[in-house]
Motif scaffolding. Structure first.
Motif, short mmCIF file in Angstrom:
data_model
loop_
_atom_site.label_atom_id
_atom_site.label_comp_id
_atom_site.label_asym_id
_atom_site.label_seq_id
_atom_site.Cartn_x
_atom_site.Cartn_y
_atom_site.Cartn_z
N ALA A 175 75.89 83.07 -66.15
CA ALA A 175 75.92 82.00 -65.15
C ALA A 175 76.90 80.91 -65.56
N TRP A 176 76.89 80.57 -66.83
CA TRP A 176 77.77 79.52 -67.34
C TRP A 176 79.24 79.91 -67.14
N MET A 199 70.67 84.39 -51.20
CA MET A 199 70.12 84.83 -52.48
C MET A 199 69.14 85.98 -52.29
N PHE A 200 68.26 85.82 -51.29
CA PHE A 200 67.25 86.87 -51.08
C PHE A 200 67.91 88.19 -50.72
N GLU A 201 68.93 88.15 -49.90
CA GLU A 201 69.61 89.40 -49.53
C GLU A 201 70.30 90.03 -50.73
N SER A 202 70.74 89.21 -51.68
CA SER A 202 71.30 89.76 -52.92
C SER A 202 70.21 90.44 -53.75
N LEU A 203 69.02 89.85 -53.70
CA LEU A 203 67.89 90.35 -54.50
C LEU A 203 67.20 91.55 -53.86
N SER A 220 77.27 79.16 -52.52
CA SER A 220 77.68 77.98 -53.30
C SER A 220 77.73 78.26 -54.79
N ILE A 221 77.83 79.50 -55.17
CA ILE A 221 78.07 80.03 -56.52
C ILE A 221 76.90 79.89 -57.50
N ALA A 222 76.20 78.74 -57.55
CA ALA A 222 75.12 78.57 -58.53
C ALA A 222 74.01 79.57 -58.25
N PRO A 223 73.70 80.45 -59.21
CA PRO A 223 72.77 81.54 -58.93
C PRO A 223 71.31 81.14 -59.04
N GLY A 262 66.39 85.32 -71.11
CA GLY A 262 66.01 86.63 -70.58
C GLY A 262 66.07 86.73 -69.08
N ALA A 263 66.45 85.65 -68.39
CA ALA A 263 66.52 85.68 -66.92
C ALA A 263 67.65 86.58 -66.46
N THR A 264 67.43 87.23 -65.31
CA THR A 264 68.44 88.04 -64.64
C THR A 264 68.94 87.27 -63.42
N LEU A 265 70.23 87.20 -63.25
CA LEU A 265 70.79 86.38 -62.17
C LEU A 265 70.54 86.98 -60.79
N ILE A 266 70.35 86.08 -59.82
CA ILE A 266 70.34 86.43 -58.40
C ILE A 266 71.60 85.81 -57.81
#
Length: 255
Positions: A101-102, A159-163, A136-139, A127-131
């Motif tokens: 993310a960074w 985000m939800f559609e990505s997930l 607006s880029i920030a996951p 341990g988080a997995t990105l969504i």
């Protein structure tokens, strides 16, 4: 309704602005509809304030009780956006810069614009997995069975559609409806209870509406994973409405 084959879900809406009435939540309707399409049975919705102890306790309670937990709100760049660090505390892991993310956000902004406030949005539980967030880029992120989404509706939906493709679901939950104008619930009650008893695998609900003038009545909705049963139940409800001298109208009444 028995949906034992379907995963269960809880939505946790986080934000003082919802509880104050300043902002009207529209995310629950979207998530409820999409979860049903994915075969995930939404069992509970909670609305809680931006209070650390409340967020931690609620997340720990619901992640133990449901297959999926979806949180909305509190992952922006300001001081009151505390959801991410609270999720880290709930899981007992550090809240730290997420390398992927960074790097993604650092590349996105011009030199000097990836400031301390924006860096908060790239700081997540270990341990988080990105969504992915194509708006607006920030996951957002997932950890365990908890999926952390933005509060802004357009961003949350993206985000939800990505997930969504990664979520284990079940058989889609289907809805069928019929309504009758100038019909009172009390006239339907006994017959409706008998129909529900014949279809224990469905959730059959009765919803009166009052729109003024002559546009009042009752809508009956059957919901479940067996589409044929839902259609059969609504056919019986339509016959019941007709037997009361009212014309059954397919679907729900217009808003």
């Amino acid at each position: 309704m028995t949906e034992t084959a379907n995963p269960t879900a809880c939505i946790v809406v986080i934000g003082n602005e919802i509880l104050s009435g300043r902002t009207q939540d529209v995310n629950v309707k979207f998530l409820a509809t999409r979860l049903a399409e994915l075969g995930i049975a939404l069992r509970e919705v909670r609305i809680i304030p931006d209070i650390e102890a409340t967020i931690i306790a609620t997340v720990n309670e619901v992640r133990a009780a449901f297959d999926h937990v979806f949180t909305t709100g509190g992952i922006g760049p300001t001081h009151d956006d505390i959801t991410s660090q609270c999720i880290a505390a709930a899981f007992g892991v550090p809240w730290e810069p997420h390398p992927e993310a960074w790097a993604k956000m650092d590349r996105h902004y011009k030199p000097g614009e990836f400031n301390a406030a924006r860096q908060r949005m790239a700081t997540m539980p270990r341990g988080a997995t990105l969504i992915e967030n194509p708006i607006s880029i920030a996951p957002g992120f997932s950890i365990g069975n908890v999926h952390v989404l933005a509060g802004v509706p357009r961003i949350m939906q993206a985000m939800f559609e990505s997930l969504a493709p990664t979520l284990p679901g079940g058989k889609p939950i289907r809805t069928r409806a019929v309504h009758g104008r100038r019909l009172l619930e009390g006239r339907l009650a006994a017959g409706l209870a008998a129909i529900q008893a014949r279809y224990p695998g469905l959730d059959i609900g009765s919803y009166p509406y009052y729109r003024g003038d002559d546009n009042n009545g009752v809508a009956i909705v059957a919901k479940g994973t067996d589409e044929a049963q839902a259609e059969a139940a609504i056919a019986e409800v339509s016959a019941l409405i007709e037997s009361l001298g009212v014309t059954p109208i397919p679907g729900e009444p217009p808003i």
